[in-house]
Structures are given as structure tokens and as C-alpha cells.
Design a protein around this motif. Structure first.
Motif, short mmCIF file in Angstrom:
data_model
loop_
_atom_site.label_atom_id
_atom_site.label_comp_id
_atom_site.label_asym_id
_atom_site.label_seq_id
_atom_site.Cartn_x
_atom_site.Cartn_y
_atom_site.Cartn_z
N ILE A 20 0.84 -1.20 0.00
CA ILE A 20 0.00 0.00 0.00
C ILE A 20 0.87 1.25 0.00
CG2 ILE A 20 -1.75 1.31 1.26
CD1 ILE A 20 -2.81 -1.30 2.33
N SER A 21 0.59 2.15 -0.94
CA SER A 21 1.25 3.45 -1.02
C SER A 21 0.20 4.54 -1.09
CB SER A 21 2.17 3.52 -2.25
OG SER A 21 3.18 2.54 -2.22
N GLY A 22 0.54 5.72 -0.63
CA GLY A 22 -0.41 6.83 -0.71
C GLY A 22 0.10 8.06 0.01
N VAL A 23 -0.65 9.15 -0.15
CA VAL A 23 -0.31 10.43 0.47
C VAL A 23 -1.52 10.92 1.25
CG1 VAL A 23 0.33 12.84 0.05
CG2 VAL A 23 1.30 11.03 -1.38
N PHE A 24 -1.28 11.35 2.50
CA PHE A 24 -2.33 11.91 3.34
C PHE A 24 -2.03 13.40 3.51
CE2 PHE A 24 -1.66 7.46 4.50
CZ PHE A 24 -2.93 6.95 4.26
N GLU A 25 -2.93 14.23 3.04
CA GLU A 25 -2.66 15.65 2.90
C GLU A 25 -2.95 16.43 4.18
OE1 GLU A 25 -4.53 17.24 -0.57
OE2 GLU A 25 -4.09 15.46 -1.76
N THR A 26 -2.19 17.51 4.36
CA THR A 26 -2.33 18.39 5.52
C THR A 26 -3.56 19.27 5.36
OG1 THR A 26 0.07 18.41 5.81
CG2 THR A 26 -1.18 20.19 6.87
N GLY A 27 -4.25 19.49 6.47
CA GLY A 27 -5.44 20.34 6.46
C GLY A 27 -6.68 19.67 5.92
N LYS A 28 -6.60 18.35 5.70
CA LYS A 28 -7.73 17.60 5.18
C LYS A 28 -7.98 16.37 6.04
CE LYS A 28 -7.17 19.02 0.34
NZ LYS A 28 -7.03 18.57 -1.05
N THR A 29 -9.24 15.91 6.04
CA THR A 29 -9.56 14.67 6.73
C THR A 29 -9.39 13.53 5.73
OG1 THR A 29 -11.89 15.16 6.29
CG2 THR A 29 -11.08 15.57 8.50
N ASN A 30 -8.36 12.73 5.97
CA ASN A 30 -8.02 11.59 5.11
C ASN A 30 -8.61 10.34 5.73
OD1 ASN A 30 -5.67 12.89 3.28
ND2 ASN A 30 -5.43 13.60 5.39
N LEU A 31 -9.47 9.65 4.99
CA LEU A 31 -10.17 8.48 5.52
C LEU A 31 -9.58 7.19 4.99
CD1 LEU A 31 -12.13 10.68 6.38
CD2 LEU A 31 -14.02 9.26 5.60
N LEU A 32 -9.36 6.23 5.90
CA LEU A 32 -9.07 4.85 5.54
C LEU A 32 -10.37 4.09 5.65
CD1 LEU A 32 -5.69 4.15 7.41
CD2 LEU A 32 -6.03 4.50 4.96
N LEU A 33 -10.94 3.71 4.52
CA LEU A 33 -12.27 3.12 4.45
C LEU A 33 -12.20 1.65 4.08
CD1 LEU A 33 -15.41 3.63 4.38
CD2 LEU A 33 -15.12 4.09 1.93
N GLY A 34 -13.09 0.86 4.68
CA GLY A 34 -13.17 -0.54 4.32
C GLY A 34 -13.92 -1.33 5.38
N ALA A 35 -14.29 -2.54 5.04
CA ALA A 35 -15.00 -3.40 5.99
C ALA A 35 -14.04 -3.88 7.07
CB ALA A 35 -15.60 -4.59 5.24
N SER A 36 -14.59 -4.48 8.10
CA SER A 36 -13.77 -5.04 9.18
C SER A 36 -12.85 -6.12 8.60
CB SER A 36 -14.67 -5.65 10.26
OG SER A 36 -15.49 -4.66 10.84
N GLY A 37 -11.61 -6.13 9.07
CA GLY A 37 -10.67 -7.15 8.65
C GLY A 37 -9.95 -6.86 7.35
#
Length: 264
Positions: A20-37
Motif C-alpha cells: 500500500i502506497s499513498g499520500v495523506f494531505e495536511t489540512g484535510k480529513t483523510n479516511l481509511l475506508l473498508g470493511a472489518s478485517g
């Protein structure tokens, strides 16, 4: 800004995170979304350093965190605030003492300075005057607010929220979402929220990363998530009847618009 690069993690031979790669930006609400597990909480723990990834790295505002020197990792950790799923307040401490705790541990502020900061944070989350209350006297929503106040008390640069709406009624959940978003924008914090709640996606999803079986399958905003062509994401979103009905209405409105203005 937080960047993750090719994160892999396995437990007992079972792959939990798969590149997994990605960027989480400043001043924003960054969501990690998905089902349990799906690996959301494991990824969060890898980012904050509670779990070491098997492969990959994490950077905070350009500074490598994974495998860096201990003093550098500790300096970054001092800038991190955590809102836990259960709020994780100390039952034997008052509200004031709970919020003051990270200031005592992480700063050299004097007692009067700490109390000024505690009162400022409690006021910011709408709990002014609640200093002497015990956690047992608080509602679920109030506990979350205390948790947020504690998380931002040491002038947090990075805020991590693990299922912040867990156990809350819908109205209180919306208020907590709004508070997290307001604080993120007001203090220009890099915020990452682990959630499976579509209400949170619609309310505060500035940037969303969808995980499925340990992989990142989709990334985007709340404005374009409804138009995804990723089958697994659509199954997750439209598992709720209300969301299916909303999608149907949207499609009918688009079809009607097209009939009225076929050349548009």
C-alpha cells in the motif's frame, strides 16, 4: 503531509497489507475506508510506529520515520495525537487530568501553563467547565470530545482517529465528525480517520483510501466516490438500502436531464 511507500505486513504467514502506497494531505480529513478485517487498523499502527512493516516506509513531512534513529522517531511521536475507538480515558483521572496527561509527559510546561492549555482545549471541544468530572459521569459523545481535547493538547501536528463514531448515536456521530474536520482545518493538521461508516465518508471525506483484503483498490474524494467503477467499493457503499436508493435517484435525475437536454 504523511506519505506511505509500499507497505507490506504479514502475521503468521498471512498477508494483511499488500503493497500500500499513498499520500495523506495536511489540512484535510483523510479516511481509511473498508470493511472489518481489511487491514485499516494495522495500516494505522504501521504509520504511527506501533507495528513495524515487513517492507516499506513512512515519512512525516519529508522525514523518514520507519527505521530512522530513535531520537528522530521520538520527536515525530511527540507531534502525534491519537483518538482511540473506546476513547481510552483513564477512569481514575478527572477530565482535566486526562487532558493534562500528555502535556506532563511530552512537554516542560509549568502547571499554570498546562492548565491554561487544558482549559483552551476543553473549550474548543465544547466541554468548558467539565474539568472535575470523572469519565464515568460522561456520555459517549462527551468521552469522545475529551479524547479529542487530549489528542490536540500538545499542539498536535498529526491526528489519528480509530473508528471515532463507534458506539455513538447518528446525531452525536455527525457532531464528532464535524468537530474533527473543524479542528483539522483550523489548526492545519494532517488527520487520518479509520472508518467503515459511510456517513463519515459523506460528511468529512476530503480524501478517501478504500482498502480491500489488504490492498488499496480506490482513492478519491466524497464527491466522486458514488461514481466509482470498482466493484468491491460499490458493493461496500451500496450495501446500505438508503445509499442504493440515493444512487437510483441520482441516476434517474441524470437520465431526465439528458432527455431534456440531449445535446448537453
Amino acid at each position: 503531509m504523511i506519505e506511505i511507500h509500499n507497505i507490506h505486513k504479514s502475521f503468521n504467514g498471512k498477508k494483511v497489507l499488500d503493497g500500500i502506497s499513498g499520500v495523506f494531505e495536511t489540512g484535510k480529513t483523510n479516511l481509511l475506508l473498508g470493511a472489518s478485517g481489511t487491514g485499516k487498523s494495522v495500516l494505522l499502527k504501521c504509520i504511527v510506529g506501533l507495528i513495524k512493516p515487513d517492507i516499506g516506509s513512512v515519512t512525516f513531512d519529508g522525514t523518514y520515520f520507519t527505521n530512522n534513529k530513535l531520537d528522530i522517531r521520538q520527536e515525530i511521536r511527540r507531534k502525534i495525537g491519537m483518538l482511540f475507538q473506546s476513547s481510552a480515558l483513564f477512569d481514575s483521572m478527572t477530565v482535566e487530568q486526562n487532558v493534562e496527561f500528555p502535556l506532563k509527559m511530552l512537554t516542560d510546561m509549568r502547571k499554570d501553563e498546562r492548565l491554561d492549555r487544558v482549559n483552551f482545549c476543553l473549550n474548543r471541544v465544547g466541554l468548558e467547565g467539565s474539568n472535575t468530572k470523572m469519565p464515568s459521569e460522561l456520555s459517549g459523545g462527551m468521552k469522545k470530545r475529551v479524547g479529542i481535547a487530549r489528542a490536540i493538547a500538545p499542539n498536535t501536528t498529526y491526528l489519528f482517529c480509530d473508528e471515532p463514531n463507534s458506539g455513538l448515536d447518528p446525531l452525536t456521530a455527525i457532531k464528532i465528525d464535524e468537530l474533527i474536520k473543524e479542528i483539522t482545518e483550523e489548526y492545519n493538521i494532517t488527520t487520518i480517520v479509520v472508518t467503515h461508516d459511510m456517513n463519515s465518508v459523506i460528511e468529512i471525506g476530503d480524501k478517501i483510501m478504500f482498502l480491500y483484503e489488504g490492498k488499496k483498490l480506490w482513492e478519491g474524494t466524497r464527491e466522486d466516490i458514488m461514481d466509482s467503477n470498482v466493484e468491491e467499493l460499490n458493493e461496500f457503499i451500496f450495501a446500505n438500502r438508503l445509499m442504493r436508493d440515493a444512487k437510483k435517484i441520482e441516476e434517474e435525475e441524470e437520465a431526465q436531464e439528458h432527455r431534456q437536454h440531449p445535446q448537453a
